[in-house]
Motif scaffolding. Sequence first.
Motif, PDB file in Angstrom:
ATOM      1  N   VAL A  56       0.878  -1.167   0.000  1.00 28.55           N
ATOM      2  CA  VAL A  56       0.000   0.000   0.000  1.00 28.55           C
ATOM      3  C   VAL A  56       0.917   1.219   0.000  1.00 28.55           C
ATOM      4  CG1 VAL A  56      -1.732   1.297   1.288  1.00 28.55           C
ATOM      5  CG2 VAL A  56      -1.829  -1.203   1.239  1.00 28.55           C
ATOM      6  N   VAL A  57       0.764   2.080  -0.981  1.00 29.52           N
ATOM      7  CA  VAL A  57       1.634   3.248  -1.128  1.00 29.52           C
ATOM      8  C   VAL A  57       0.837   4.526  -0.875  1.00 29.52           C
ATOM      9  CG1 VAL A  57       3.088   4.543  -2.730  1.00 29.52           C
ATOM     10  CG2 VAL A  57       3.146   2.056  -2.739  1.00 29.52           C
ATOM     11  N   CYS A  58       1.403   5.397  -0.060  1.00 31.70           N
ATOM     12  CA  CYS A  58       0.804   6.698   0.217  1.00 31.70           C
ATOM     13  C   CYS A  58       1.584   7.751  -0.565  1.00 31.70           C
ATOM     14  CB  CYS A  58       0.866   7.006   1.713  1.00 31.70           C
ATOM     15  SG  CYS A  58       0.038   5.768   2.727  1.00 31.70           S
ATOM     16  N   MET A  59       0.868   8.635  -1.233  1.00 30.50           N
ATOM     17  CA  MET A  59       1.498   9.677  -2.035  1.00 30.50           C
ATOM     18  C   MET A  59       1.153  11.040  -1.451  1.00 30.50           C
ATOM     19  SD  MET A  59       2.776   7.758  -4.473  1.00 30.50           S
ATOM     20  CE  MET A  59       3.041   8.501  -6.037  1.00 30.50           C
ATOM     21  N   GLN A  60       2.145  11.941  -1.454  1.00 33.25           N
ATOM     22  CA  GLN A  60       1.944  13.310  -1.017  1.00 33.25           C
ATOM     23  C   GLN A  60       2.644  14.239  -1.999  1.00 33.25           C
ATOM     24  OE1 GLN A  60       3.651  13.133   3.001  1.00 33.25           O
ATOM     25  NE2 GLN A  60       1.603  13.610   3.767  1.00 33.25           N
ATOM     26  N   GLY A  61       1.987  15.331  -2.321  1.00 32.84           N
ATOM     27  CA  GLY A  61       2.585  16.343  -3.177  1.00 32.84           C
ATOM     28  C   GLY A  61       3.160  17.458  -2.322  1.00 32.84           C
ATOM     29  N   ARG A  62       4.357  17.883  -2.655  1.00 36.17           N
ATOM     30  CA  ARG A  62       5.018  18.965  -1.925  1.00 36.17           C
ATOM     31  C   ARG A  62       4.946  20.218  -2.783  1.00 36.17           C
ATOM     32  NH1 ARG A  62      11.325  19.325  -0.915  1.00 36.17           N
ATOM     33  NH2 ARG A  62      11.339  20.987   0.606  1.00 36.17           N
ATOM     34  N   TYR A  63       4.562  21.333  -2.180  1.00 37.45           N
ATOM     35  CA  TYR A  63       4.461  22.571  -2.947  1.00 37.45           C
ATOM     36  C   TYR A  63       4.842  23.758  -2.085  1.00 37.45           C
ATOM     37  CZ  TYR A  63      -0.061  23.140  -0.601  1.00 37.45           C
ATOM     38  OH  TYR A  63      -1.047  23.266   0.332  1.00 37.45           O
ATOM     39  N   ASP A  64       5.184  24.854  -2.745  1.00 37.29           N
ATOM     40  CA  ASP A  64       5.659  26.051  -2.071  1.00 37.29           C
ATOM     41  C   ASP A  64       4.508  27.013  -1.848  1.00 37.29           C
ATOM     42  OD1 ASP A  64       8.153  27.620  -1.247  1.00 37.29           O
ATOM     43  OD2 ASP A  64       7.105  29.034  -2.550  1.00 37.29           O
ATOM     44  N   VAL A  65       4.356  27.473  -0.617  1.00 40.67           N
ATOM     45  CA  VAL A  65       3.310  28.451  -0.301  1.00 40.67           C
ATOM     46  C   VAL A  65       3.911  29.790   0.106  1.00 40.67           C
ATOM     47  CG1 VAL A  65       1.598  26.745   0.358  1.00 40.67           C
ATOM     48  CG2 VAL A  65       3.125  27.642   2.101  1.00 40.67           C
ATOM     49  N   GLU A  87       6.604  17.847  -7.027  1.00 42.54           N
ATOM     50  CA  GLU A  87       7.432  17.007  -6.162  1.00 42.54           C
ATOM     51  C   GLU A  87       6.501  16.077  -5.402  1.00 42.54           C
ATOM     52  OE1 GLU A  87      10.292  19.192  -3.737  1.00 42.54           O
ATOM     53  OE2 GLU A  87       9.870  20.935  -4.979  1.00 42.54           O
ATOM     54  N   VAL A  88       6.637  14.788  -5.654  1.00 41.99           N
ATOM     55  CA  VAL A  88       5.769  13.810  -5.005  1.00 41.99           C
ATOM     56  C   VAL A  88       6.615  12.886  -4.143  1.00 41.99           C
ATOM     57  CG1 VAL A  88       4.125  11.933  -5.383  1.00 41.99           C
ATOM     58  CG2 VAL A  88       4.112  13.923  -6.890  1.00 41.99           C
ATOM     59  N   VAL A  89       6.156  12.691  -2.917  1.00 45.03           N
ATOM     60  CA  VAL A  89       6.830  11.799  -1.981  1.00 45.03           C
ATOM     61  C   VAL A  89       5.970  10.553  -1.833  1.00 45.03           C
ATOM     62  CG1 VAL A  89       7.626  11.530   0.396  1.00 45.03           C
ATOM     63  CG2 VAL A  89       7.849  13.745  -0.752  1.00 45.03           C
ATOM     64  N   ALA A  90       6.573   9.391  -2.022  1.00 52.01           N
ATOM     65  CA  ALA A  90       5.862   8.121  -1.869  1.00 52.01           C
ATOM     66  C   ALA A  90       6.401   7.406  -0.633  1.00 52.01           C
ATOM     67  CB  ALA A  90       6.073   7.247  -3.100  1.00 52.01           C
ATOM     68  N   THR A  91       5.489   6.920   0.184  1.00 51.56           N
ATOM     69  CA  THR A  91       5.875   6.116   1.347  1.00 51.56           C
ATOM     70  C   THR A  91       5.081   4.826   1.328  1.00 51.56           C
ATOM     71  OG1 THR A  91       4.264   7.276   2.733  1.00 51.56           O
ATOM     72  CG2 THR A  91       6.533   8.068   2.807  1.00 51.56           C
ATOM     73  N   LYS A  92       5.705   3.800   1.851  1.00 51.49           N
ATOM     74  CA  LYS A  92       5.070   2.494   1.928  1.00 51.49           C
ATOM     75  C   LYS A  92       4.369   2.390   3.272  1.00 51.49           C
ATOM     76  CE  LYS A  92       8.131  -0.723   2.144  1.00 51.49           C
ATOM     77  NZ  LYS A  92       9.078  -1.817   1.933  1.00 51.49           N
ATOM     78  N   GLU A  93       3.099   2.017   3.261  1.00 51.65           N
ATOM     79  CA  GLU A  93       2.359   1.871   4.515  1.00 51.65           C
ATOM     80  C   GLU A  93       2.762   0.551   5.166  1.00 51.65           C
ATOM     81  OE1 GLU A  93      -2.163   1.121   5.550  1.00 51.65           O
ATOM     82  OE2 GLU A  93      -1.797   3.186   4.919  1.00 51.65           O
TER      83      GLU A  93
END
Length: 94
Positions: A29-38, A73-79
């Motif tokens: 199971v992979v969780c994806m998060q997008g990183r962005y500049d605010v 920029e996408v960070v993938a982590t394994k659950e």
Amino acid sequence: MKTIVFPSKPRFEELVCRTKDILGWCDEVVCMQGRYDVGGGPISHKQMLELNDETEWEAYVEIVKNSQFKSLEVVATKEVREVRKGCITSPRGR
């Protein structure tokens, strides 16, 4: 860290599948998060946005298009699931 380059913007499903394939996480199971500049002007401040489906992926792409730094920029982590006395639990409460 791995960098994956796509010739054009992928669909969310394609992003997840290719990421899992490259990292060897095909059965995970992979969780994806997008990183962005605010930030604004010379000040940079990064935020993370959960990416769970095509709608969230498209929203993330639009946020980045309208930001000062236009880089996806996408960070993938394994659950990781823990097994306790015959029960499977998830750290995310799923």
